[in-house]
Scaffold this motif. Sequence first.
Motif, PDB file in Angstrom:
ATOM      1  N   ALA A  51       0.824  -1.212   0.000  1.00 10.64           N
ATOM      2  CA  ALA A  51       0.000   0.000   0.000  1.00 10.64           C
ATOM      3  C   ALA A  51       0.853   1.256   0.000  1.00 10.64           C
ATOM      4  N   MET A  52       1.932   1.246   0.792  1.00  9.31           N
ATOM      5  CA  MET A  52       2.789   2.429   0.867  1.00  9.31           C
ATOM      6  C   MET A  52       3.534   2.659  -0.447  1.00  9.31           C
ATOM      7  N   VAL A  53       3.983   1.591  -1.082  1.00 14.22           N
ATOM      8  CA  VAL A  53       4.662   1.739  -2.372  1.00 14.22           C
ATOM      9  C   VAL A  53       3.692   2.284  -3.419  1.00 14.22           C
ATOM     10  N   SER A  54       2.478   1.748  -3.446  1.00 11.85           N
ATOM     11  CA  SER A  54       1.485   2.214  -4.416  1.00 11.85           C
ATOM     12  C   SER A  54       1.150   3.682  -4.209  1.00 11.85           C
ATOM     13  N   GLU A  55       0.977   4.081  -2.945  1.00  8.22           N
ATOM     14  CA  GLU A  55       0.675   5.478  -2.634  1.00  8.22           C
ATOM     15  C   GLU A  55       1.837   6.390  -3.015  1.00  8.22           C
ATOM     16  N   ALA A  56       3.058   5.938  -2.746  1.00  4.20           N
ATOM     17  CA  ALA A  56       4.234   6.749  -3.071  1.00  4.20           C
ATOM     18  C   ALA A  56       4.340   6.984  -4.577  1.00  4.20           C
ATOM     19  N   LEU A  57       3.994   5.977  -5.363  1.00  6.48           N
ATOM     20  CA  LEU A  57       4.084   6.109  -6.820  1.00  6.48           C
ATOM     21  C   LEU A  57       3.049   7.086  -7.379  1.00  6.48           C
ATOM     22  N   LEU A  58       2.018   7.393  -6.600  1.00  4.58           N
ATOM     23  CA  LEU A  58       1.051   8.403  -7.024  1.00  4.58           C
ATOM     24  C   LEU A  58       1.611   9.805  -6.877  1.00  4.58           C
ATOM     25  N   ARG A  59       2.641   9.937  -6.029  1.00  2.05           N
ATOM     26  CA  ARG A  59       3.207  11.260  -5.751  1.00  2.05           C
ATOM     27  C   ARG A  59       4.579  11.462  -6.386  1.00  2.05           C
ATOM     28  N   ALA A  60       5.317  10.395  -6.564  1.00  2.00           N
ATOM     29  CA  ALA A  60       6.713  10.525  -6.963  1.00  2.00           C
ATOM     30  C   ALA A  60       7.042   9.648  -8.166  1.00  2.00           C
ATOM     31  N   ASP A  61       8.082  10.048  -8.896  1.00  2.00           N
ATOM     32  CA  ASP A  61       8.557   9.269 -10.047  1.00  2.00           C
ATOM     33  C   ASP A  61       9.434   8.104  -9.613  1.00  2.00           C
ATOM     34  N   LEU A  62      10.079   8.270  -8.455  1.00  2.00           N
ATOM     35  CA  LEU A  62      11.056   7.294  -7.990  1.00  2.00           C
ATOM     36  C   LEU A  62      10.781   6.958  -6.533  1.00  2.00           C
ATOM     37  N   VAL A  63      10.738   5.682  -6.213  1.00  2.00           N
ATOM     38  CA  VAL A  63      10.570   5.223  -4.838  1.00  2.00           C
ATOM     39  C   VAL A  63      11.744   4.315  -4.502  1.00  2.00           C
ATOM     40  N   ILE A  64      12.442   4.634  -3.418  1.00  2.00           N
ATOM     41  CA  ILE A  64      13.576   3.814  -2.975  1.00  2.00           C
ATOM     42  C   ILE A  64      13.204   3.171  -1.650  1.00  2.00           C
ATOM     43  N   CYS A  65      13.237   1.834  -1.610  1.00  2.00           N
ATOM     44  CA  CYS A  65      12.957   1.079  -0.394  1.00  2.00           C
ATOM     45  C   CYS A  65      14.256   0.497   0.150  1.00  2.00           C
ATOM     46  N   THR A  66      14.373   0.466   1.463  1.00  2.00           N
ATOM     47  CA  THR A  66      15.532  -0.179   2.083  1.00  2.00           C
ATOM     48  C   THR A  66      15.041  -1.154   3.146  1.00  2.00           C
ATOM     49  N   ALA A  84       2.527  -4.578  -5.059  1.00  2.00           N
ATOM     50  CA  ALA A  84       2.243  -3.204  -5.473  1.00  2.00           C
ATOM     51  C   ALA A  84       2.378  -3.045  -6.983  1.00  2.00           C
ATOM     52  N   MET A  85       3.367  -3.702  -7.559  1.00  2.00           N
ATOM     53  CA  MET A  85       3.633  -3.553  -8.992  1.00  2.00           C
ATOM     54  C   MET A  85       2.856  -4.567  -9.838  1.00  2.00           C
ATOM     55  N   GLU A  86       2.084  -5.437  -9.136  1.00  2.00           N
ATOM     56  CA  GLU A  86       1.278  -6.459  -9.803  1.00  2.00           C
ATOM     57  C   GLU A  86       2.140  -7.368 -10.675  1.00  2.00           C
ATOM     58  N   ARG A  87       3.255  -7.805 -10.089  1.00  2.00           N
ATOM     59  CA  ARG A  87       4.165  -8.713 -10.783  1.00  2.00           C
ATOM     60  C   ARG A  87       4.495  -9.868  -9.837  1.00  2.00           C
ATOM     61  N   PRO A  88       4.219 -11.102 -10.214  1.00  2.00           N
ATOM     62  CA  PRO A  88       4.546 -12.233  -9.343  1.00  2.00           C
ATOM     63  C   PRO A  88       6.058 -12.371  -9.180  1.00  2.00           C
ATOM     64  N   LEU A  89       6.440 -12.973  -8.070  1.00  2.00           N
ATOM     65  CA  LEU A  89       7.865 -13.206  -7.833  1.00  2.00           C
ATOM     66  C   LEU A  89       8.379 -14.305  -8.752  1.00  2.00           C
ATOM     67  N   GLU A  90       9.630 -14.147  -9.162  1.00  2.00           N
ATOM     68  CA  GLU A  90      10.247 -15.070 -10.109  1.00  2.00           C
ATOM     69  C   GLU A  90      11.599 -15.526  -9.559  1.00  2.00           C
ATOM     70  N   PHE A  91      11.830 -16.832  -9.600  1.00  2.00           N
ATOM     71  CA  PHE A  91      13.080 -17.392  -9.075  1.00  2.00           C
ATOM     72  C   PHE A  91      14.198 -17.268 -10.110  1.00  2.00           C
ATOM     73  N   HIS A  92      15.419 -16.920  -9.615  1.00  2.00           N
ATOM     74  CA  HIS A  92      16.594 -16.809 -10.482  1.00  2.00           C
ATOM     75  C   HIS A  92      17.696 -17.717  -9.920  1.00  2.00           C
ATOM     76  N   GLN A  93      18.019 -18.771 -10.645  1.00  2.00           N
ATOM     77  CA  GLN A  93      19.051 -19.699 -10.203  1.00  2.00           C
ATOM     78  C   GLN A  93      20.404 -19.015 -10.097  1.00  2.00           C
ATOM     79  N   THR A  94      20.666 -18.076 -11.018  1.00  2.00           N
ATOM     80  CA  THR A  94      21.956 -17.377 -10.973  1.00  2.00           C
ATOM     81  C   THR A  94      22.133 -16.621  -9.663  1.00  2.00           C
ATOM     82  N   LEU A  95      21.062 -16.050  -9.143  1.00  2.00           N
ATOM     83  CA  LEU A  95      21.144 -15.350  -7.862  1.00  2.00           C
ATOM     84  C   LEU A  95      21.439 -16.327  -6.729  1.00  2.00           C
TER      85      LEU A  95
END
Length: 395
Positions: A51-66, A84-95
């Motif tokens: 919710a906070m990420v979605s709200e922040a994107l309504l106000r700002a071009d860039l959101v940095i989370c830590t 928030a971004m409506e994208r499912p998580l994806e596994f990366h073997q390289t990571l």
Amino acid sequence: MQAEIIAIGSELLLGTTVDTNSAYLARQLARAGVELVRKSSVGDHTETIAAMVSEALLRADLVICTGGLGPTLDDVTREGVALAMERPLEFHQTLLDQIEARFTAMGRTMSPSNRRQAFVPTGARIIENPRGTAPSFLVEDDQGTVIVLPGVPYEMRYLFENAVMPYLRDERGITDAILVKTVHATGLGESVIGEMIADLMAQANPSVGISAKQARYEIRITAQASSQAEAEAMLATTEATIRERLKQHVIGDEPLPATVARLLKEQQLTLALYETSTLAPIFRALSAVSGGTECISGVLIHPLDRAANEDAAAILSQTGAFSIVDRWRADLGLAFQVADTSDQSGLTAVSVTLVTPKGNRQVTRNYDLRQTEGWEFIATLGLDLIRRYLVGEAA
């Protein structure tokens, strides 16, 4: 470009961990010419983060989370941003391979739970983390850009400087400069200073603001321009106006204790202190800055045996200042004496005396010594007496 920072971690809300990451990021974004419009903190809750990420994107071009990129079940930043971004998580073997390799290099065995760190939102750009086991990522779409960094400060700083800044500069075309200059002042109330520079505080760029602490004031000038040189010129013009209006009340670019320590060292003068409280506010203020105690010949802490009225306090502070100059053969002697509080206001008269080779200076002020800040006001009063003498200001 406008930005928001979201610091993630329940420990931040509980007060057990101080959020230094947001302060660092705010400084770096300002230097990069990115306008920071909001900072916020949130606990380790997937839906709340989303919710906070979605709200922040309504106000700002860039959101940095830590924060929240660890391997445990309460590290849910990945899930929150993905939601928030409506994208499912994806596994990366390289990571996962990189994480396991780092554990191997440290001579440790990777836990099964570290597998969680190899998931990022679908389509996200991976930011590899050579300083830790928490890979970061960047998500871009029509809503805006979300960059997620580790909460470990040294990892976060490394990735911001080596991955995020190049991205902002090379791909987002950030070329503006936002510079901040702080001018320190004392000897006037915040409201008085505010009235003297009201027109400067009303302007948009450069913007001017005041912060008050311990009867010392920080006047912040913020300039935004298309180049650093232009921003510096704007800062210089506004600073010159402030100095002209506040005159002798401007300390300079450094805090008051640092200024006094520097001036004493430059003029090769020694200082002795007579403090009538075990809190020793003047000595504590000087000892908190680099080189602050180098010019101190001695400190005498001598609380009164019995109460003194305001007149007696003035005499005792003068006597105390003379005695320590003589005792330690110091060039300057600074003493304060607290009078008895006899009225209902709760304010206490404090007399401060500075003994110098060119004469004595004494001033009495009323402070509320029931709170710690009141004693810090005494330090400001005494140190400013020294400063004004050292810069040649008439008594």
